[in-house]
Design an enzyme around this catalytic site. Structure first.
Site, PDB file in Angstrom:
ATOM      1  N   SER A 193      10.146  11.168 -33.314  1.00 24.01           N
ATOM      2  CA  SER A 193       9.288  11.744 -32.468  1.00 24.01           C
ATOM      3  C   SER A 193       8.040  12.574 -32.978  1.00 24.01           C
ATOM      4  O   SER A 193       8.012  12.770 -34.144  1.00 24.01           O
ATOM      5  CB  SER A 193      10.422  12.936 -31.624  1.00 24.01           C
ATOM      6  OG  SER A 193       9.412  13.607 -30.951  1.00 24.01           O
TER       7      SER A 193
ATOM      8  N   TYR B 111      16.627  19.958 -31.843  1.00 28.51           N
ATOM      9  CA  TYR B 111      15.875  18.564 -31.677  1.00 28.51           C
ATOM     10  C   TYR B 111      14.842  18.661 -32.933  1.00 28.51           C
ATOM     11  O   TYR B 111      14.855  17.343 -33.529  1.00 28.51           O
ATOM     12  CB  TYR B 111      15.314  18.588 -30.364  1.00 28.51           C
ATOM     13  CG  TYR B 111      14.509  17.345 -30.076  1.00 28.51           C
ATOM     14  CD1 TYR B 111      15.297  16.143 -29.439  1.00 28.51           C
ATOM     15  CD2 TYR B 111      13.307  16.958 -30.022  1.00 28.51           C
ATOM     16  CE1 TYR B 111      14.859  14.942 -29.106  1.00 28.51           C
ATOM     17  CE2 TYR B 111      12.872  15.926 -29.781  1.00 28.51           C
ATOM     18  CZ  TYR B 111      13.626  14.701 -29.341  1.00 28.51           C
ATOM     19  OH  TYR B 111      12.896  13.523 -28.842  1.00 28.51           O
TER      20      TYR B 111
HETATM   21  P1  NAD Z   1      17.084   8.241 -22.533  1.00 30.22           P
HETATM   22  O1  NAD Z   1      18.086   9.629 -21.988  1.00 30.22           O
HETATM   23  O2  NAD Z   1      16.411   7.545 -21.579  1.00 30.22           O
HETATM   24  O3  NAD Z   1      18.016   7.207 -23.453  1.00 30.22           O
HETATM   25  C1  NAD Z   1      18.896   7.930 -24.569  1.00 30.22           C
HETATM   26  C2  NAD Z   1      19.835   6.662 -24.988  1.00 30.22           C
HETATM   27  O4  NAD Z   1      20.769   7.266 -25.831  1.00 30.22           O
HETATM   28  C3  NAD Z   1      20.699   6.296 -23.628  1.00 30.22           C
HETATM   29  O5  NAD Z   1      21.063   4.899 -23.787  1.00 30.22           O
HETATM   30  C4  NAD Z   1      21.890   7.285 -23.880  1.00 30.22           C
HETATM   31  O6  NAD Z   1      23.180   6.429 -23.399  1.00 30.22           O
HETATM   32  C5  NAD Z   1      21.992   7.131 -25.353  1.00 30.22           C
HETATM   33  N1  NAD Z   1      22.812   8.072 -25.842  1.00 30.22           N
HETATM   34  C6  NAD Z   1      23.076   9.319 -25.646  1.00 30.22           C
HETATM   35  N2  NAD Z   1      24.080   9.715 -26.468  1.00 30.22           N
HETATM   36  C7  NAD Z   1      24.704   8.915 -27.043  1.00 30.22           C
HETATM   37  C8  NAD Z   1      25.825   8.812 -27.902  1.00 30.22           C
HETATM   38  N3  NAD Z   1      26.502   9.953 -28.140  1.00 30.22           N
HETATM   39  N4  NAD Z   1      26.361   7.745 -28.373  1.00 30.22           N
HETATM   40  C9  NAD Z   1      25.575   6.395 -27.870  1.00 30.22           C
HETATM   41  N5  NAD Z   1      24.604   6.490 -27.281  1.00 30.22           N
HETATM   42  C10 NAD Z   1      24.003   7.797 -26.596  1.00 30.22           C
HETATM   43  O7  NAD Z   1      16.042   8.913 -23.543  1.00 30.22           O
HETATM   44  P2  NAD Z   1      14.745   8.478 -24.222  1.00 30.22           P
HETATM   45  O8  NAD Z   1      13.684   9.168 -23.736  1.00 30.22           O
HETATM   46  O9  NAD Z   1      14.651   7.086 -23.953  1.00 30.22           O
HETATM   47  O10 NAD Z   1      14.983   8.778 -25.589  1.00 30.22           O
HETATM   48  C11 NAD Z   1      15.496   7.654 -26.809  1.00 30.22           C
HETATM   49  C12 NAD Z   1      14.770   8.208 -28.104  1.00 30.22           C
HETATM   50  O11 NAD Z   1      13.546   8.204 -28.135  1.00 30.22           O
HETATM   51  C13 NAD Z   1      15.385   9.543 -28.453  1.00 30.22           C
HETATM   52  O12 NAD Z   1      15.967   9.543 -29.845  1.00 30.22           O
HETATM   53  C14 NAD Z   1      14.516  10.547 -28.073  1.00 30.22           C
HETATM   54  O13 NAD Z   1      14.621  11.800 -29.096  1.00 30.22           O
HETATM   55  C15 NAD Z   1      13.189   9.593 -28.712  1.00 30.22           C
HETATM   56  N6  NAD Z   1      11.903  10.247 -28.071  1.00 30.22           N
HETATM   57  C16 NAD Z   1      11.815  10.374 -26.663  1.00 30.22           C
HETATM   58  C17 NAD Z   1      10.598  10.738 -26.351  1.00 30.22           C
HETATM   59  C18 NAD Z   1      10.186  11.003 -25.059  1.00 30.22           C
HETATM   60  O14 NAD Z   1       9.384  11.479 -24.606  1.00 30.22           O
HETATM   61  N7  NAD Z   1      11.271  10.230 -24.011  1.00 30.22           N
HETATM   62  C19 NAD Z   1       9.526  11.241 -27.280  1.00 30.22           C
HETATM   63  C20 NAD Z   1       9.837  11.089 -28.526  1.00 30.22           C
HETATM   64  C21 NAD Z   1      11.001  10.662 -29.013  1.00 30.22           C
END
Ligand code: NAD
Length: 265
Positions: free
Chosen positions: A147, A160
Site C-alpha cells: 500500500s 495497518y
Molecule cells: P477487500 O476487502 O475487497 O478484499 C480483501 C480480501 O481479503 C477478501 O477476499 C477477503 O475475504 C480476504 N481476507 C480477509 N481476511 C482474510 C483471512 N483471514 N484469510 C483469507 N482471506 C482473507 O479489500 P481490497 O481493498 O481489495 O484489499 C486487498 C488488498 O489491497 C489488501 O491487502 C489491502 O490492504 C490492499 N490495498 C487496498 C487499497 C484500497 O484502497 N482498497 C489500497 C492499498 C492497498
C-alpha cells in the site's frame, strides 16, 4: 488487441481474491491463461458462482481454497493445493488484507494481532512454502500487494501502517535473498482503490473524526492523492502482468507505487 504476456499455462495463488483488488488481479491472470487458485472469505454460493464464471470466460482452470490467512497450517495447505492440483506454482500474489481505524489509545489489541497475522505473517507463511517450489522450477514471481501506507503513514492506522511497512521490508529481504534464483519478489503500493475495504473506512473515519462521509472522501481519503482520483483495478493489473512476465525479470526487491502521486509529495 490484448497484450500477450507469455504466461499462459502458469499457475498462480492469489490470497484474498474473493473480492476487490485480489479478485481483479486473479481475473487479469486468468485472462492470460494462468490457472488460478482463488482464496478468501465470503458467501460460499457466490464464491463458487464467481469461480465458475471466471473459468467459463477464460482459458484457465480456476480452483478455490478457503485457507484462513491467520492459520499457518491452512496457509501451508493452500500452497500445497496448487501443487496437488497443477503440479507447479509460478506466481504468488499476497493480497489478503483487512483494515482497522482507531486512535492508538483505543486500538483493540486483538485487532492489532489480526492485522499483523493477515497482512504480514501470512506473507511470510505463503512465501516460505512457495519458495522451494519456485527455486526448484528455476523461476517464480512473488508479488505483495502492500500500500502507499507501506511507504508513508496516516493517523489512526497504526497496525495497518506497521504491517504494510513490514511487507515492504520483507519484500526487500526476499528480493535480495533470492536474487540469483530466477525468483523475484516485489511489492505493489496502491493509493486508494474504491473497494469494500475503503467503503468501510469512509464510515470509520467519519466516526473517528466526527465529520460527514462526503467530507471524508474529499478531505481525508483522497486528500493525499494529488490526482484526486481513485486507482482503478486495471492500473494495478497492468503492473502485476509486467512483473510476472519475462519483462519483469530484473525488477526485484522493489516497492512500486501506483498512487496518483501520493508518495511523491
Ligand atoms: P477487500 O476487502 O475487497 O478484499 C480483501 C480480501 O481479503 C477478501 O477476499 C477477503 O475475504 C480476504 N481476507 C480477509 N481476511 C482474510 C483471512 N483471514 N484469510 C483469507 N482471506 C482473507 O479489500 P481490497 O481493498 O481489495 O484489499 C486487498 C488488498 O489491497 C489488501 O491487502 C489491502 O490492504 C490492499 N490495498 C487496498 C487499497 C484500497 O484502497 N482498497 C489500497 C492499498 C492497498
Amino acid at each position: 488487441m490484448a497484450i500477450d504476456y507469455g504466461i499462459s499455462g502458469h499457475v498462480a495463488v492469489v490470497t484474498g481474491s474473493t473480492s476487490g483488488i485480489g479478485q481483479a488481479l486473479a481475473a487479469a491472470l486468468a485472462e492470460q491463461g494462468v490457472n488460478v487458485i482463488l482464496n478468501g472469505f465470503g458467501d460460499p454460493a457466490k464464491i463458487e458462482a464467481d469461480r465458475r464464471d471466471l473459468q467459463a470466460r477464460t482459458n484457465a482452470a480456476i480452483r478455490y481454497h478457503g485457507a484462513d490467512m491467520t492459520k499457518p497450517d491452512e496457509i501451508a495447505d493452500l500452497i500445497d493445493y496448487a501443487v496437488r492440483e497443477f503440479g507447479r506454482l509460478d506466481i504468488l500474489v499476497n493480497n489478503a488484507g483487512v483494515q482497522h481505524v482507531a486512535p492508538i489509545e483505543d486500538f483493540p489489541p486483538e485487532k492489532w494481532d489480526a492485522l499483523m497475522a493477515i497482512i504480514l505473517s501470512s506473507t511470510f507463511h505463503t512465501t516460505r512454502a512457495a519458495v522451494p517450489i519456485m527455486k526448484a522450477q528455476g523461476r517464480g514471481r512473488i508479488v505483495n500487494v502492500a500500500s502507499a501506507h507501506g511507504l508513508v503513514a496516516s493517523p489512526f492506522k497504526s497496525a495497518y501502517v506497521a504491517a504494510k511497512f513490514g511487507v515492504v521490508g520483507f519484500t526487500k529481504a526476499i528480493g535480495v535473498e533470492l536474487a540469483r534464483t530466477g525468483v523475484t519478489c516485489n511489492a505493489i503500493c496502491p493509493g486508494y482503490v474504491k473497494t469494500s475495504l475503503v467503503e468501510a473506512q469512509i464510515g470509520d473515519q467519519a466516526r473517528s473524526r466526527g465529520i460527514p462521509e462526503d467530507r471524508v472522501v474529499e478531505e481525508v481519503i483522497l486528500a493525499a492523492q494529488p490526482n484526486k482520483t481513485f486507482v482503478e483495478y486495471d492500473h494495478l493489473a497492468g503492473l502485476l502482468l509486467y512483473l510476472v512476465s519475462d519483462m519483469g525479470a530484473s525488477a526485484t526487491g522493489a516497492a512500486l507505487s501506483v498512487d496518483g502521486g501520493w508518495t511523491a509529495t
